[in-house]
Write an enzyme that holds these catalytic residues in place. Structure first.
Site, PDB file in Angstrom:
ATOM      1  N   GLY A 184      14.678  13.875 -14.887  1.00  0.00           N
ATOM      2  CA  GLY A 184      14.173  13.197 -13.756  1.00  0.00           C
ATOM      3  C   GLY A 184      13.443  11.949 -14.214  1.00  0.00           C
ATOM      4  O   GLY A 184      13.190  11.625 -15.318  1.00  0.00           O
TER       5      GLY A 184
ATOM      6  N   GLU B 101       8.707  10.471 -12.035  1.00  0.00           N
ATOM      7  CA  GLU B 101       7.193  10.383 -12.510  1.00  0.00           C
ATOM      8  C   GLU B 101       6.928   9.603 -13.772  1.00  0.00           C
ATOM      9  O   GLU B 101       5.806   9.119 -13.858  1.00  0.00           O
ATOM     10  CB  GLU B 101       6.773  11.990 -12.927  1.00  0.00           C
ATOM     11  CG  GLU B 101       7.240  12.897 -11.949  1.00  0.00           C
ATOM     12  CD  GLU B 101       6.553  12.942 -10.727  1.00  0.00           C
ATOM     13  OE1 GLU B 101       5.384  12.568 -10.582  1.00  0.00           O
ATOM     14  OE2 GLU B 101       6.992  13.879  -9.771  1.00  0.00           O
TER      15      GLU B 101
ATOM     16  N   PHE C 272       4.503  10.493  -2.699  1.00  0.00           N
ATOM     17  CA  PHE C 272       3.830  10.551  -3.977  1.00  0.00           C
ATOM     18  C   PHE C 272       3.163  12.007  -4.266  1.00  0.00           C
ATOM     19  O   PHE C 272       2.233  12.120  -5.205  1.00  0.00           O
ATOM     20  CB  PHE C 272       2.779   9.489  -4.142  1.00  0.00           C
ATOM     21  CG  PHE C 272       3.136   8.276  -3.576  1.00  0.00           C
ATOM     22  CD1 PHE C 272       4.493   7.453  -4.459  1.00  0.00           C
ATOM     23  CD2 PHE C 272       2.762   7.416  -2.486  1.00  0.00           C
ATOM     24  CE1 PHE C 272       4.921   6.427  -3.836  1.00  0.00           C
ATOM     25  CE2 PHE C 272       3.272   6.234  -2.195  1.00  0.00           C
ATOM     26  CZ  PHE C 272       4.433   5.574  -2.809  1.00  0.00           C
TER      27      PHE C 272
ATOM     28  N   LEU D 164      22.122   7.555 -13.657  1.00  0.00           N
ATOM     29  CA  LEU D 164      23.331   7.751 -12.866  1.00  0.00           C
ATOM     30  C   LEU D 164      23.357   6.598 -11.670  1.00  0.00           C
ATOM     31  O   LEU D 164      24.601   5.875 -11.681  1.00  0.00           O
ATOM     32  CB  LEU D 164      22.784   8.658 -11.786  1.00  0.00           C
ATOM     33  CG  LEU D 164      22.847  10.105 -12.292  1.00  0.00           C
ATOM     34  CD1 LEU D 164      22.456  11.078 -11.228  1.00  0.00           C
ATOM     35  CD2 LEU D 164      24.216  10.691 -12.951  1.00  0.00           C
TER      36      LEU D 164
ATOM     37  N   GLN E  67      12.550   2.839  -9.639  1.00  0.00           N
ATOM     38  CA  GLN E  67      11.785   3.779  -9.634  1.00  0.00           C
ATOM     39  C   GLN E  67      10.547   3.645 -10.881  1.00  0.00           C
ATOM     40  O   GLN E  67       9.397   3.613 -10.587  1.00  0.00           O
ATOM     41  CB  GLN E  67      12.413   5.100  -9.894  1.00  0.00           C
ATOM     42  CG  GLN E  67      13.293   5.932  -8.983  1.00  0.00           C
ATOM     43  CD  GLN E  67      12.015   6.285  -8.049  1.00  0.00           C
ATOM     44  OE1 GLN E  67      11.280   7.288  -8.385  1.00  0.00           O
ATOM     45  NE2 GLN E  67      12.003   5.664  -6.807  1.00  0.00           N
TER      46      GLN E  67
ATOM     47  N   ILE F 237      13.385  10.776  -0.312  1.00  0.00           N
ATOM     48  CA  ILE F 237      12.148  10.155  -0.051  1.00  0.00           C
ATOM     49  C   ILE F 237      11.683   8.642  -0.569  1.00  0.00           C
ATOM     50  O   ILE F 237      10.888   8.189  -0.853  1.00  0.00           O
ATOM     51  CB  ILE F 237      11.154  10.949  -1.076  1.00  0.00           C
ATOM     52  CG1 ILE F 237      11.421  10.905  -2.351  1.00  0.00           C
ATOM     53  CG2 ILE F 237      11.363  12.461  -0.453  1.00  0.00           C
ATOM     54  CD1 ILE F 237      10.719  11.635  -3.420  1.00  0.00           C
TER      55      ILE F 237
ATOM     56  N   PRO G 279      21.508   2.429 -12.276  1.00  0.00           N
ATOM     57  CA  PRO G 279      20.503   1.572 -12.997  1.00  0.00           C
ATOM     58  C   PRO G 279      19.699   0.926 -11.859  1.00  0.00           C
ATOM     59  O   PRO G 279      18.515   0.459 -12.271  1.00  0.00           O
ATOM     60  CB  PRO G 279      21.344   0.713 -13.906  1.00  0.00           C
ATOM     61  CG  PRO G 279      22.774   0.531 -13.332  1.00  0.00           C
ATOM     62  CD  PRO G 279      23.002   1.972 -12.836  1.00  0.00           C
ATOM     63  N   LYS G 280      20.236   0.345 -10.981  1.00  0.00           N
ATOM     64  CA  LYS G 280      19.342  -0.400  -9.921  1.00  0.00           C
ATOM     65  C   LYS G 280      18.289   0.604  -9.490  1.00  0.00           C
ATOM     66  O   LYS G 280      17.164   0.288  -9.309  1.00  0.00           O
ATOM     67  CB  LYS G 280      20.195  -0.734  -8.928  1.00  0.00           C
ATOM     68  CG  LYS G 280      19.332  -1.672  -7.736  1.00  0.00           C
ATOM     69  CD  LYS G 280      20.211  -1.879  -6.578  1.00  0.00           C
ATOM     70  CE  LYS G 280      21.086  -3.145  -6.837  1.00  0.00           C
ATOM     71  NZ  LYS G 280      21.899  -3.511  -5.736  1.00  0.00           N
TER      72      LYS G 280
END
Length: 723
Positions: A678, A681, A256, A610, A618, A482, A612-613
């Site tokens: 991205g 975040e 994080f 890219l 995220q 990560i 969906p799961k």
């Protein structure tokens, strides 16, 4: 061949993780390893005497199994980092153990190396120092008001407050003056102060380092999200060439932001390994993580919004006071979203950073946007109620369709669609404007919403391709897994671009010997490393097609093994930015002061999806992260001593709301050739504001300080605004 991009492919390392086969830094096995333990300062400011340091080292050295004690009085000289590494990154200017001063509680004062972890910890516990205390500045407001010492820009230790415009890129603000004769813009005004607490990253994996020297070459196994950057900083501190350092980080168990930069314990571990002539392993304790690997600093944010009678915003001000340490630069750029999200003819955004005697803060998931959108979105709600408007309608009426800092349009933006889709899925049209209108089984119910936004970023990256004689193709880059699924989506992208099945392609990461890649942060890995993988896969396909049909074996493998690079984002007339909308329901039991988030709808516009799961995972994780920020998380300190107090609470599965996560899956080729932005975040951005909004709708209370505690929920309603 069936395309895999866009499908919910399982994580390629998933089986290893759930079966225990996956290996992290602390799992590294090295022959002849010794073990280290840290000794940390117990006061916020002052110094220790050399005599007491030497006496403490002698006591520890006599303990069973101790091999070496590294202190300020015997530490080999370390170099000062060059300015380009410290001017806009939270890397410490002062090398560790370079003097006898104390700049914060938890500062590393010694490192004990022993033949077992238990002996190292025991010996470290024997080390006591004589402290000569000095006045400590623990409050940013005190420093700004003149309580801190004067700043000396030439010193490694600095005091006072400053404006870091170079860091948060806040030059060229729009300052068209709409002020009336009494010094205020005309219209309906909301002017409030919002506060956020110190937050800790609290990853599952503790920071761990194993350092080993062989013939002047250093190998560091570390849980880091910037292996090439860590190599560069280590080389600077140790004054050795970068090519003599290898950093390995196979898997990172959460971070994080806390593992995005090199911290002082890594340097000391490397020094200790060199001094004892054998590998040294250091694993931080959970308590040491609070003082040794960064945190999100406190913020105090004044937001003033002015709108005309029709609800059009005519002025926006967002002024942030935050804090950093005396030995490193960092600014929590909370005001950045206020410059771009809602159109405003007049913009004034500033940041003031006070240097206090506390550990160095750093980026934390959603840096700037997470605390900043709490303040901005709360202010938007307060403005909506002052105007008698629905909070969603006010936002939609004031959306900015360009980046107001330079006038460039968004490369792709579907925020209005996020609003309308989320509102429909949530049932927002059934929300009464009046607060305290909804109940369920005697419990107050509130509905809130907020906007999410985060910039699209891309940095240079490179990718290596190696083709085995059996036809298996391995892609690699010095990036990091990560826990977000980087290896998985890079494998999907490589397979589809080469035209090979997933089983014939793999992606490797976590080693500085691989081609260079940026740090895994700022939601840039998919765009940056993905562009390099895409370019490499295209070249592989072109080379494969050009080979004669008879080419096979080692010759074919050699022809299809190479390294290629991808640059930063293109210089275009558009700006890439992700957007989203959060809608949430909370239940507030006013008898016991408990707020429970029960339902969540989020619609995200993050470019091409890219996987969906993984994308859904995220966003769910980001929302839970924001839930903790809103209702639980704060690092309590004694205001006089700077010592840690109490406990740190984080959300668990019991705090999970019912999720409805969806995406506007629309490719954005303004940033990269694969159409992605991205996603790491944006899930947390706006979450705290949505929860605070829902709590106000349930209770009628404007709670402007995070976390929203039991005491705040039990307190009286505000008298300054009736709904």
């Amino acid at each position: 061949m069936v395309a895999s991009v866009g499908l919910p492919v399982n994580r390629v390392e998933g089986v290893d993780k759930v079966t225990g086969k996956a290996r992290y830094s602390a799992d590294t096995q090295v022959a002849g390893v010794a073990y280290a333990a840290l000794v940390q300062a117990q006061i916020p400011h002052g110094r220790v005497t050399a005599e007491s340091v030497d006496a403490a080292a002698a006591t520890a050295s006599a303990a069973p199994g101790v091999l070496y004690v590294l202190t300020p009085t015997n530490c080999p000289p370390l170099q000062v980092l060059p300015k380009e590494l410290t001017w806009d990154l939270p890397l410490e200017r002062r090398p560790p153990l370079s003097d006898l001063t104390v700049q914060h509680v938890g500062q590393h004062m010694a490192l004990v190396v022993a033949d077992s972890p238990e002996n190292a910890v025991h010996a470290a516990s024997l080390m006591d120092f004589d402290y000569i205390a000095a006045p400590a500045h623990l409050d940013a407001t005190e420093v700004v008001s003149g309580g801190g010492a004067a700043d000396d820009v030439d010193e490694l230790i600095r005091h006072g407050a400053y404006r870091p415009d170079h860091f948060v890129k806040l030059t060229d603000e729009k300052l068209q003056d709409f002020r009336g004769p009494r010094g205020e813009p005309p219209g309906i005004k909301v002017d409030q102060t919002y506060r956020t607490a110190v937050n800790a990253h609290y990853p599952i994996e503790l920071s761990a380092t194993v350092a080993q020297w062989d013939d002047g070459h250093l190998t560091v196994h570390d849980c880091t999200r910037w292996i090439t950057g860590e190599r560069r900083v280590l080389a600077a501190y140790l004054n050795i060439p970068e090519e003599r350092i290898r950093v390995v980080s196979p898997l990172v168990g959460g971070a994080f932001g806390s593992k995005s930069f090199l911290w002082m314990h890594v340097v000391l571990c490397a020094v200790a390994a060199r001094e004892v002539g054998r590998p040294v392993k250091l694993v931080l304790t959970r308590d040491q993580m609070f003082t040794s690997t960064g945190h999100r600093p406190r913020t105090e944010q004044q937001v003033a919004l002015v709108a005309d009678a029709a609800g059009t915003i005519v002025s926006t001000e967002h002024h942030t006071l935050t804090e950093t340490s005396t030995v490193a630069h960092f600014c929590e750029p909370a005001g950045v979203s206020s410059r771009i999200l809602y159109q405003s003819p007049r913009l004034a955004v500033t940041h003031t950073v006070a240097r206090i005697h506390a550990p160095t803060p750093c980026f934390m998931r959603g840096p700037g946007e997470a605390p900043g959108l709490f303040a901005l979105e709360m202010a938007m709600d307060e403005l909506a109620y002052a105007l008698g408007r629905d909070p969603l309608a006010l936002r939609m009426d004031n959306l900015a369709d360009v980046d107001q800092t330079d006038g460039r349009p968004w490369s792709s933006a579907h925020l209005a669609r996020c609003y309308t889709t989320g509102a429909r899925r949530f049932g927002w049209d059934r929300r009464p404007l009046q607060s305290r209108s909804l109940q369920r089984n005697g419990i107050r119910v509130g509905w809130g919403m907020a906007t999410a936004t985060y910039p699209g970023r891309r940095m240079p990256a490179a990718c290596r391709v190696e083709t085995d004689a059996d036809g298996h193709v391995r892609f690699s880059a010095a990036t990091h897994e990560i826990g977000t699924g980087v290896r998985t989506v890079m494998t999907q992208l490589a397979a589809d671009t080469t035209g090979l099945p997933l089983s014939q392609v793999s992606f490797e990461s976590g080693d500085s010997s691989f081609p260079d890649a940026p740090y895994s942060g700022a939601s840039q890995t998919s765009a940056s490393v993905g562009s390099a993988v895409f370019a490499a896969a295209q070249e592989w396909r072109g080379r494969a097609d050009a080979l004669p049909a008879t080419a096979d074996g080692p010759g074919r493998a050699a022809a299809l093994s190479f390294t290629t690079a991808s640059g930063p984002g293109p210089d275009v007339d558009t700006v890439s930015r992700s957007f989203g909308a959060h809608f949430c329901e909370v239940e507030v039991d006013e008898q016991i002061g408990r707020a429970t988030v029960t339902r969540w709808v989020a619609v995200m516009d993050c470019g091409r999806v890219l996987n969906p799961k993984l994308a859904t995972n995220q966003v769910m994780g980001g929302i839970l992260f924001g839930l903790g920020m809103a209702l639980m998380e704060q690092v309590p300190h004694d205001p006089h001593t700077g010592r840690l107090l109490g406990e740190y609470y984080v959300p668990t599965h019991a705090d999970r709301p019912a999720f409805d996560i969806s995406f506007v899956d629309s490719s954005d080729y303004g940033l990269d050739p694969i159409g992605v932005r991205g996603i790491g975040e944006i899930g947390v951005c706006g979450v705290a504001g949505a929860i605070a909004s829902a709590i106000h709708h349930a209770t009628g209370k404007w709670l402007r300080q995070l976390p929203i505690t039991l005491e705040a929920l039990l307190g009286p309603r505000d008298d300054d605004r009736e709904d």
